[in-house]
Design an enzyme around this catalytic site. Structure first.
Site, PDB file in Angstrom:
ATOM      1  CE  LYS A 132      -4.099   0.330   2.168  1.00 21.98           C
ATOM      2  NZ  LYS A 132      -4.807   0.708   3.348  1.00 21.98           N
TER       3      LYS A 132
ATOM      4  CG  HIS B  23      -2.836   5.289   0.775  1.00 19.71           C
ATOM      5  ND1 HIS B  23      -3.179   3.497  -0.186  1.00 19.71           N
ATOM      6  CD2 HIS B  23      -3.967   4.249   1.730  1.00 19.71           C
ATOM      7  CE1 HIS B  23      -4.416   3.475  -0.243  1.00 19.71           C
ATOM      8  NE2 HIS B  23      -5.446   4.131   1.201  1.00 19.71           N
TER       9      HIS B  23
END
Ligand code: OMP
Length: 226
Positions: free
Chosen positions: A106, A108
């Protein structure tokens, strides 16, 4: 295999066949082999089947005596396995942390590719099938990279076939490699030999016995001994 293990393996093969998870026909494996059988753990697709599946794993794990501090499920198929096996282990008196990975890191939020408990101590990898060993190598690298110990591996089915290294068949299986070369404990619910025993037995349906010779021929070509 002790008598109890052999019975657990037979019960499991029967369960997998009844659930349509273990099928016969013509399939291409990840290593590019044409196999007369395929085990698709993604077809354990309702609550009752998952509950029963996790019971098989937990029994096989606890009976093997493998030591571990936590369980890890490699994405994607290992994720529900590790989660439900952790639940079942807790029900059977052994509550341990569990973790899994994302395939895509990911960019974020919490970041990173690991989810759940921090990877530490002796990790037991929970996966579905081991054929040539590609998936196992990835999990082992990931666990080592996090500073933990890839200590053991629990799988539902050991296909007992030749591993591949750099695209070539070698004489040992992936399970043998993980056990003998990496020194990890491997605990399996059932193996190819249990499937063959199931197909050979008198109580199996005729259609099942008809698959026996094809699976035997596959083992002649790609199989390894214990
Ligand atoms: P290796 O990574 O080569 O050990 O193969 C294991 C993977 O093969 C599994 O995680 C599945 O993606 C797939 N597989 C099955 O799920 N069931 C089988 O019966 C055979 C395979 C396979 O492709 O070898």
């Amino acid at each position: 295999q002790s008598g109890a293990d052999a019975q657990l393996a037979q019960d499991f093969v029967e369960f997998a066949v009844d659930a349509g998870v273990l099928r016969f026909g013509q399939f291409t494996t990840k290593a590019g082999r044409i196999s007369p059988y395929f085990f698709n753990a993604g077809l354990f697709d309702d609550g009752a089947k998952m509950a029963r599946l996790s019971e098989f794993y937990a029994k096989a794990i606890l009976a093997s005596g493998v030591a571990f501090d936590m369980v890890f499920g490699p994405a994607y198929k290992g994720i529900p396995l590790a989660a439900t096996v952790a639940v079942e282990l807790a029900r059977q008196g052994k509550n341990v942390p569990f973790a899994y990975n994302r395939k895509e890191a990911k960019d974020h939020g919490e970041g990173g590719s690991l989810v759940g408990a921090p990877l530490q101590g002796r990790v037991l990898i929970i996966d579905d099938v081991m054929s040539a060993g590609t998936a196992a190598r990835e999990s082992i690298a990931l666990i080592k990279g996090a500073g933990a110990i890839p200590y053991g591996m629990a799988i539902a089915l050991d296909r007992q076939e030749k591993a591949t290294e750099n695209g070539k068949d070698v004489s040992h299986s992936a399970v043998q490699y993980v056990r003998d070369q990496l020194g990890m404990q491997v605990c399996t619910i059932a193996k190819l030999e249990d499937l063959l025993a199931f197909l050979a037995q008198g109580t199996a349906a005729d259609s099942m016995r008809a698959h026996h010779s094809q699976v035997l021929a596959y083992r002649e070509r790609y199989g390894v001994g214990n």
